[in-house]
Scaffold this active site. Structure first.
Site, mmCIF file in Angstrom:
data_model
loop_
_atom_site.group_PDB
_atom_site.id
_atom_site.type_symbol
_atom_site.label_atom_id
_atom_site.label_comp_id
_atom_site.label_asym_id
_atom_site.label_seq_id
_atom_site.Cartn_x
_atom_site.Cartn_y
_atom_site.Cartn_z
ATOM 1 N N GLU A 263 0.817 -1.223 0.000
ATOM 2 C CA GLU A 263 0.000 0.000 0.000
ATOM 3 C C GLU A 263 0.851 1.272 0.000
ATOM 4 O OE1 GLU A 263 -2.679 0.493 3.366
ATOM 5 O OE2 GLU A 263 -3.649 2.210 2.433
ATOM 6 N N LYS B 223 -2.334 -1.990 -3.222
ATOM 7 C CA LYS B 223 -3.398 -1.140 -2.657
ATOM 8 C C LYS B 223 -3.009 0.329 -2.839
ATOM 9 C CE LYS B 223 -6.011 -0.265 1.569
ATOM 10 N NZ LYS B 223 -6.681 -0.882 2.720
HETATM 11 P P1 13P Z 1 -9.310 4.163 3.901
HETATM 12 O O1 13P Z 1 -10.139 3.465 2.861
HETATM 13 O O2 13P Z 1 -10.122 4.797 4.971
HETATM 14 O O3 13P Z 1 -8.284 5.066 3.282
HETATM 15 O O4 13P Z 1 -8.516 3.038 4.670
HETATM 16 C C1 13P Z 1 -7.890 2.039 3.966
HETATM 17 C C2 13P Z 1 -6.664 1.632 4.659
HETATM 18 O O5 13P Z 1 -6.486 0.479 4.963
HETATM 19 C C3 13P Z 1 -5.656 2.664 4.961
HETATM 20 O O6 13P Z 1 -4.454 2.058 5.348
#
Ligand code: 13P
Length: 339
Positions: free
Chosen positions: A177, A219
């Site tokens: 991510e 992500k």
């Molecule tokens: P949000 O969809 O609220 O951005 O959260 C996703 C997430 O896992 C952030 O690390």
């Protein structure tokens, strides 16, 4: 590590019509969320709220996995079932956030570096043993004057790749991510340029670290106008810019892209995902791993009251159903009236 097993888990997480619920808020973050509804952030209130989410009827049709936090993966529902077992019993895969948060990057004002690599191999083994099938690590990239720097991007990409390699070694699918924050008044073009640079560097590092791309999920954030930019890009523009950026950077070997919502409204996050899937024919599955965009309306309806649980669960069902439809590009506004 078995690459076929990792790839099978990654594909199952982005099965048709399904996506991931991010319920891995650290204690600090969930406390901020509970503050908005004036609910005290005690371990039992956090447990009760997560139980509400994990026992919502019928969401297994749209939710393939749930990302948990260290506290949550060890908690139980009121009938004494550990959360990972409860989820697995519904056909929903439990996952775990394994970074320990972002700190200031020394020497680079305004930039962050995510921590948690020390001792990670051992923690991953423990999480695997208590039922996790995938992991998550979030890198934070801020757009601002002189930010991000090439070094800030490189340092975060390196940590993401180290984490990804360790996760695969432990038999966990890494969700990689790299979040480019919406904060700021930058244009969508600037967001696109930064996202491009970040993803290029991330995939370089994943390659250098011998990470098997078939056994990861990415992500990312969407390519958006900064929150305070006076010129806000519309849904079609966001879909076009995001897909253009991904085609340049994300190899087809990656089975799926699971977006974060990053502070977009719940409906807007669904519309964006829908617009991208409506264009079809992508080399990867395009899905969701939303936190706030799945939970915002749920928290609002719950208000910490046991009597509100069924109503709050209806909102979770609705967001799950709408995003499930967006996986096929079949979401429509009238679906919002259902709840
Ligand atoms: P949000 O969809 O609220 O951005 O959260 C996703 C997430 O896992 C952030 O690390």
């Amino acid at each position: 590590m078995n690459t076929h097993e990792l790839a099978a888990v990654a594909r199952a997480l982005v099965a048709k019509g399904k996506g991931i619920l991010a319920a891995d808020e650290s204690t600090g973050t969930i406390t901020r969320r509970l503050d908005t509804i004036n609910v005290a952030s005690t371990a039992d209130n956090r447990r009760a709220y997560r139980e509400l989410l994990f026992t919502t009827p019928e969401v297994e049709a749209y939710i393939s996995g749930v990302i948990l936090y260290d506290e949550t993966i060890r908690q139980e529902s009121s009938d004494g079932t550990l959360f990972p077992a409860l989820l697995a019993g519904r056909g929903i895969m439990p996952g775990i956030k394994v970074d320990t948060g972002a700190s200031d990057l020394a020497g680079f004002p305004g930039e962050k570096i995510t921590e948690g690599l020390d001792g990670l191999a051992k923690r991953l083994d423990e999480y695997r043993a208590i039922g996790a099938r995938f992991a998550k690590w979030r890198a934070v990239i801020t757009i601002g004057p002189g930010c991000p720097t090439p070094y800030g991007i490189a340092a975060n990409a390196h940590a993401l790749a180290r984490y990804a390699a360790l996760s695969q070694q432990a038999g966990l699918v890494p969700i990689v991510e790299p979040e480019v924050l919406m904060d700021g008044d930058h244009t969508i073009e600037r967001c696109a340029a930064v996202t491009l640079a970040v993803l290029r560097r991330v995939f370089n590092e994943l390659h250098e670290h011998r990470v098997r791309l078939e056994g990861i999920l990415l992500k990312p954030s969407m390519v958006l106008s900064g929150k305070d930019c006076p010129q806000q890009a519309g849904v079609d523009e966001v879909a076009t810019a995001t897909l253009a950026c991904f085609r340049q950077t994300i190899p087809a070997a990656v089975p799926g892209i699971v977006f974060l919502s990053g502070g977009q409204s719940a409906v807007r996050a669904t519309e964006h995902l829908n617009a991208m899937n409506a264009r079809g024919g992508h080399p990867w599955e395009l899905s969701f791993s939303y936190g706030r965009a799945l939970q915002g309306p749920v928290l609002e309806a719950w208000q910490g009251q046991a009597a509100n649980v069924p109503a709050a669960q209806k909102f979770f069902q609705q967001r799950a159903r709408c995003n499930g439809a967006a996986r096929y590009g079949k979401y429509a506004e009238h679906m919002e009236q259902a709840a």
